[in-house]
Write a protein that holds these residues in place. Structure first.
Motif, short mmCIF file in Angstrom:
data_model
loop_
_atom_site.label_atom_id
_atom_site.label_comp_id
_atom_site.label_asym_id
_atom_site.label_seq_id
_atom_site.Cartn_x
_atom_site.Cartn_y
_atom_site.Cartn_z
N UNK A 1 0.83 -1.21 0.00
CA UNK A 1 0.00 0.00 0.00
C UNK A 1 0.86 1.25 0.00
N UNK A 2 0.27 2.31 -0.52
CA UNK A 2 0.91 3.61 -0.48
C UNK A 2 2.30 3.58 -1.06
N UNK A 3 2.57 4.44 -1.96
CA UNK A 3 3.87 4.43 -2.62
C UNK A 3 4.37 5.84 -2.80
N UNK A 4 5.66 6.01 -2.55
CA UNK A 4 6.31 7.29 -2.81
C UNK A 4 6.98 7.19 -4.17
N UNK A 5 6.60 8.10 -5.09
CA UNK A 5 7.15 8.07 -6.43
C UNK A 5 8.26 9.11 -6.57
N UNK A 6 9.33 8.71 -7.26
CA UNK A 6 10.44 9.61 -7.53
C UNK A 6 10.87 9.44 -8.97
N UNK A 7 11.76 10.29 -9.42
CA UNK A 7 12.31 10.22 -10.78
C UNK A 7 11.20 10.16 -11.83
N UNK A 8 10.19 10.99 -11.66
CA UNK A 8 9.11 11.02 -12.63
C UNK A 8 8.34 9.72 -12.72
N UNK A 9 8.25 8.99 -11.62
CA UNK A 9 7.50 7.74 -11.59
C UNK A 9 8.33 6.53 -11.98
N UNK A 10 9.63 6.72 -12.24
CA UNK A 10 10.49 5.59 -12.59
C UNK A 10 11.05 4.86 -11.37
#
Length: 127
Positions: free
Chosen positions: A30-39
């Motif tokens: 559950x719950x996700x932290x996205x970085x690098x434009x979703x990569x």
């Protein structure tokens, strides 16, 4: 060198959509932290972090590399759930003197261990 803890376990993928589907819908993260434009997406698991990433040809999926082991509350329930989702088992569920374990593949072929450590009073000699 003194290691304080594991910062994260990273899993390379080539397509974020099936990777997210597997880790969120099948595994249930559950719950996700996205970085690098979703990569790069990080999932908190208790006090640990599992990251999935599509960062290019320098880091690609493999069934020959490091894998994460997920400690589950109910081993039989977890195995039943994964089988219903038609997840590929590389190592069918088995029992050792210390634990119950199975090895599955994610949507990109990376290996994941499904693990349940036995209580101390049920363990045999583990070597």
């Amino acid at each position: 060198m003194k290691i304080k803890h594991i910062a994260f376990v990273g899993v390379p993928v080539t397509d974020m959509n099936p990777a997210r589907e597997f880790y969120e819908s099948v595994v249930g993260l559950k719950g996700a932290e996205q970085m690098m434009g979703g990569k790069w997406i990080e999932y908190a698991i208790a006090e640990n972090t599992l990251a999935i990433a599509n960062v290019g040809e320098q880091w690609t999926p493999s069934d020959q590399g490091t894998n994460a082991a997920f400690e589950v509350e109910d081993f039989d329930e977890a195995i039943g759930h994964l089988k219903k989702q038609h997840v590929r088992f590389v190592r069918e569920p088995s029992e050792t003197p210390c634990c119950h374990m199975a090895i599955v593949q994610d949507a990109h072929g990376n290996l994941l261990a499904i693990h349940k450590l036995k209580p101390e009073n049920e363990k045999a000699v583990c070597t």
